[in-house]
Design a protein around this motif. Sequence first.
Motif, PDB file in Angstrom:
ATOM      1  N   LEU A   1       0.832  -1.202   0.000  1.00 36.66           N
ATOM      2  CA  LEU A   1       0.000   0.000   0.000  1.00 36.66           C
ATOM      3  C   LEU A   1       0.860   1.243   0.000  1.00 36.66           C
TER       4      LEU A   1
ATOM      5  N   ASN B   1      -2.248   4.805   7.549  1.00 36.68           N
ATOM      6  CA  ASN B   1      -2.151   5.614   8.766  1.00 36.68           C
ATOM      7  C   ASN B   1      -2.832   4.919   9.937  1.00 36.68           C
TER       8      ASN B   1
ATOM      9  N   GLY C   1      -2.334  12.955   3.607  1.00 35.68           N
ATOM     10  CA  GLY C   1      -1.922  12.501   2.273  1.00 35.68           C
ATOM     11  C   GLY C   1      -2.369  13.479   1.203  1.00 35.68           C
ATOM     12  N   GLY C   2      -3.665  13.443   0.877  1.00 39.47           N
ATOM     13  CA  GLY C   2      -4.228  14.460   0.002  1.00 39.47           C
ATOM     14  C   GLY C   2      -4.055  14.210  -1.475  1.00 39.47           C
TER      15      GLY C   2
ATOM     16  N   SER D   1      -7.301   2.102   2.287  1.00 36.67           N
ATOM     17  CA  SER D   1      -6.206   1.881   1.359  1.00 36.67           C
ATOM     18  C   SER D   1      -6.342   0.457   0.854  1.00 36.67           C
ATOM     19  N   VAL D   2      -6.402   0.300  -0.465  1.00 40.53           N
ATOM     20  CA  VAL D   2      -6.605  -1.017  -1.069  1.00 40.53           C
ATOM     21  C   VAL D   2      -5.710  -1.083  -2.308  1.00 40.53           C
ATOM     22  N   PRO D   3      -5.063  -2.239  -2.584  1.00 39.35           N
ATOM     23  CA  PRO D   3      -4.283  -2.317  -3.825  1.00 39.35           C
ATOM     24  C   PRO D   3      -5.124  -1.827  -4.998  1.00 39.35           C
ATOM     25  N   VAL D   4      -4.527  -0.971  -5.817  1.00 36.49           N
ATOM     26  CA  VAL D   4      -5.308  -0.182  -6.780  1.00 36.49           C
ATOM     27  C   VAL D   4      -6.112  -1.049  -7.753  1.00 36.49           C
TER      28      VAL D   4
ATOM     29  N   HIS E   1      -8.246   8.969  -4.251  1.00 40.01           N
ATOM     30  CA  HIS E   1      -6.932   9.192  -4.835  1.00 40.01           C
ATOM     31  C   HIS E   1      -6.461   7.887  -5.468  1.00 40.01           C
TER      32      HIS E   1
ATOM     33  N   ASP F   1      -2.944   6.594  -5.596  1.00 40.34           N
ATOM     34  CA  ASP F   1      -2.341   6.086  -4.359  1.00 40.34           C
ATOM     35  C   ASP F   1      -3.095   4.886  -3.801  1.00 40.34           C
TER      36      ASP F   1
ATOM     37  N   ASN G   1      -6.110   4.889  -2.750  1.00 43.71           N
ATOM     38  CA  ASN G   1      -6.811   5.404  -1.567  1.00 43.71           C
ATOM     39  C   ASN G   1      -8.275   5.670  -1.918  1.00 43.71           C
TER      40      ASN G   1
ATOM     41  N   SER H   1      -5.609  -1.171   4.224  1.00 39.76           N
ATOM     42  CA  SER H   1      -5.506  -0.502   5.514  1.00 39.76           C
ATOM     43  C   SER H   1      -6.827   0.189   5.823  1.00 39.76           C
TER      44      SER H   1
ATOM     45  N   SER I   1      -7.234   2.702   7.560  1.00 41.60           N
ATOM     46  CA  SER I   1      -7.078   4.154   7.493  1.00 41.60           C
ATOM     47  C   SER I   1      -5.926   4.490   6.568  1.00 41.60           C
ATOM     48  N   ALA I   2      -6.255   5.007   5.387  1.00 44.29           N
ATOM     49  CA  ALA I   2      -5.210   5.362   4.428  1.00 44.29           C
ATOM     50  C   ALA I   2      -4.550   6.657   4.840  1.00 44.29           C
ATOM     51  N   GLU I   3      -5.382   7.669   5.161  1.00 46.58           N
ATOM     52  CA  GLU I   3      -4.806   8.993   5.428  1.00 46.58           C
ATOM     53  C   GLU I   3      -5.482   9.742   6.561  1.00 46.58           C
TER      54      GLU I   3
END
Lengths: 492, 492
Positions: free
Chosen positions: A204, A208, B171-172, B373-376, B408, B411, B413, B445, B447-449
């Motif tokens: 990833l 966070n 992140g953003g 967050s996950v593999p794209v 995003h 990323d 996300n 994840s 929580s990505a950001e």
Amino acid sequence: MGILRLPPRSPAFTSLTTAHVSHLRALLSSPTSLLSSLDGSATNDDLTAFNVDWMGKYAGKSQVLVKPKTTKELSTVVKWCHDHNVAIVPQGGNTGLVGGSTPIHDELILCLSNLNAVRSFDPVSGILTAEAGIILEQADSFLASKGFIFPLDLGAKGSCQIGGNVATNAGGLRLLRYGSLRGSVLGLEVVLPDGRIWSGFSGLRKDNTGYDLKQLFIGSEGSIGIITAISILCPRRPTSTNVAVFSVPSYAACLKVFSQAKAHLGEILSAFEMFDATSYEAVKKYGGGGTGRNVFENESEGPFYCLVETGGSNTEHDSEKLSSLFETLLSDSLILDGVLAQDASQAHNLWQIREECPSALSAAGKAYKYDLSVPVDKMYEVVERMKERMESLAWVGGKVKDVAGFGHMGDGNLHLNVVATEFSEEVQSAIEPFVYQLTAEYNGSISAEHGLGAMKAPYISYSQSPASIELMKRLKKTFDPKGIMNPYKFIL
Amino acid sequence: MGILRLPPRSPAFTSLTTAHVSHLRALLSSPTSLLSSLDGSATNDDLTAFNVDWMGKYAGKSQVLVKPKTTKELSTVVKWCHDHNVAIVPQGGNTGLVGGSTPIHDELILCLSNLNAVRSFDPVSGILTAEAGIILEQADSFLASKGFIFPLDLGAKGSCQIGGNVATNAGGLRLLRYGSLRGSVLGLEVVLPDGRIWSGFSGLRKDNTGYDLKQLFIGSEGSIGIITAISILCPRRPTSTNVAVFSVPSYAACLKVFSQAKAHLGEILSAFEMFDATSYEAVKKYGGGGTGRNVFENESEGPFYCLVETGGSNTEHDSEKLSSLFETLLSDSLILDGVLAQDASQAHNLWQIREECPSALSAAGKAYKYDLSVPVDKMYEVVERMKERMESLAWVGGKVKDVAGFGHMGDGNLHLNVVATEFSEEVQSAIEPFVYQLTAEYNGSISAEHGLGAMKAPYISYSQSPASIELMKRLKKTFDPKGIMNPYKFIL
């Protein structure tokens, strides 16, 4: 090289015996994974390459070398060491410059070379997951075949290992473009000092959820765990590359060339390196494997040289940007001359001038080498002030042949070399701790990219506050209460 | 929003009294730096904006707000709290989404807004040193005037603070281009839980002298110290910017558009965002401050949209690269249609479509929001499987209006929104922990950001192993043995 003041052996650690070796051997899947002069499976000479660093500066006396084939096996060995109070030095390619990867006394050497598989690569995200023992150049070649690039490059790429690169937070030639490993490493697998496997892996880009534990291991020089695999974000490989070397009339002009390079080249600037005339003279004489090298006609030589590399995705666009930089530099008289590589072989040759600076200076005499981080506008003052000190001692031309500086100017990273006729305590004492005091005066760092190892551990207070050192000691204690991981180094 | 299950107040912490407030007040240089309903210097209503998060989801009951004017003053307050066992919640712009910056019970609120000076900026290296309380947009405007850009941008830029950004590892929108704050933040000044000031500042790009302590504070959400100032490496501001939005026939095609964008745009690709038709419909109806927005004629709408931004240094070169991308996408039928901004105002409007997704979906109903967050390549499957679950409960069109995804994409996300008619325990229980299990199944994840805060702290085990959680607890204990820093959150 001078006199090394190293800590004495700690009586807390077990001295390994033949009985220990046979216990250890029973934990391993292959008889070739353990070499020891205790049970006759190796001679002391066989172990020399692992006991001594490549400069011949640090020499340990370990009698046991273990090369596990899997993370599981490595974890079993570490657990055994933990249970038996056996000190460990993890070793990658053994290419370090600060005595971090060789034993100081009789620590068991845990070599990562046999952990060298690519576990996965995802061409959509560019994420590579690979084991620690892969040679950097091999990892990059693998990525090149997929159209990607390893986001780190350095002189020792042919023998250093990616696990060691991460464990020492290596910087190198293209940090300017691809940033620090702290941004590109996405996850790690680490064997902790008690033998547990910590899988902090990630495919990833963002995560966070809690403290970023992997950051503690990046740059920890084996002091709190052994990195066994990494996942890292790899950019697309540039399809267009240009390299130019400029001769520059002054360091002030080098700074302006750097500013102009950033302005004209923008996003395609991939390296900005500097070397001074003393370094260049050494390469002219001792480079090219001893035959020497030359780039400029004599009338075009200058006191400084800058190497600029671009990496982009469109050859025509990149050439236009570089031409526009060239014109500005000439019309503003910021350079004396410039050479632009016309093909990959010329580009390689230009890079060689810069990459051969360290070995050429070593060939020119006995070179005391320092890797310093200094704000870029003051970077060369450190070289000048060291030279003044040597001159004030009336040593230049005598005990000291010259003082040279080169390095990753784009990152404010200076490699300072004092080339002496002999390594002696007298010369070393005139340089150290003066060089560290000087660095501290500029709010610099006494180790930009080489790490602390055994060499700089005693001098950490020139770059870190008492509060930082106290927190670091607490962290070391928290992760490795027995202190078995790479002792006598890093945080003392 | 649903039922919040928050930990009870710990009896270990002191309940503040009027006497405490007057002691505290005596430590401060200005009477306006302390507001309390205990001594009548404020009403409870005055404190609401600090006790309640912007979504109105988390509401604390603190009676004391301190806004120190200097790091020294802040350190004095923290030392006093440490000595008196007073729990603290540090607060920046209070724009978080996980209840991390508001008190859970009666914690003293330490607001960073008055620490808002730019300390220095070096145009050669691009290093900015600035205090934590500066609004992100203000920091970026300051840099714009120098030709530089803050390497972070996000929707809340008009009110979030740079210290909070670093404390939550934000992140953003441009992480794809400028990388994570873990690479760009060069140093921090932090007030430790015992009130000591830790100056881990650096005007250096490289520093390998010990553990990188600042990384522990980045993303630590105020749990082990309060960030009072940062130094950060800022890139040159692109002089040429382009924005395009494409309508895309499938998520599989979005992946191919992403690959092509990387191939054609290379080093100038600065953002790659995705939103689905449900998100777009919400923006069409509720965007533009309620008046709605439209980009595509009806026949060009698709199930997915991708926003692509380029940032470069040469307008002509960038336009050529973008045209070449456009041609490939059309000839390979990867897009249904595309809109390219012709000027800055159109670029802003295209960005607004993507940036208004969260607020438009909130206007469309009661939106349960998840930052994953996950593999794209699998990212959108999470949206589909959540929708299937809601359909299997026969809720879609009833209790649940729709399930939407945007984020995003560059990323991996995903921002997943389940838009319900009401916030209810029934709906929430159908989503959680299912959404976290789903994420774990994809090795993603939770929580990505956005961080853990109060919302996700109980669910950390879906993204972190027991070994990681145990190490994190040890770190928290090492730095904050009294547990006074931002309690009831993050690591429980």
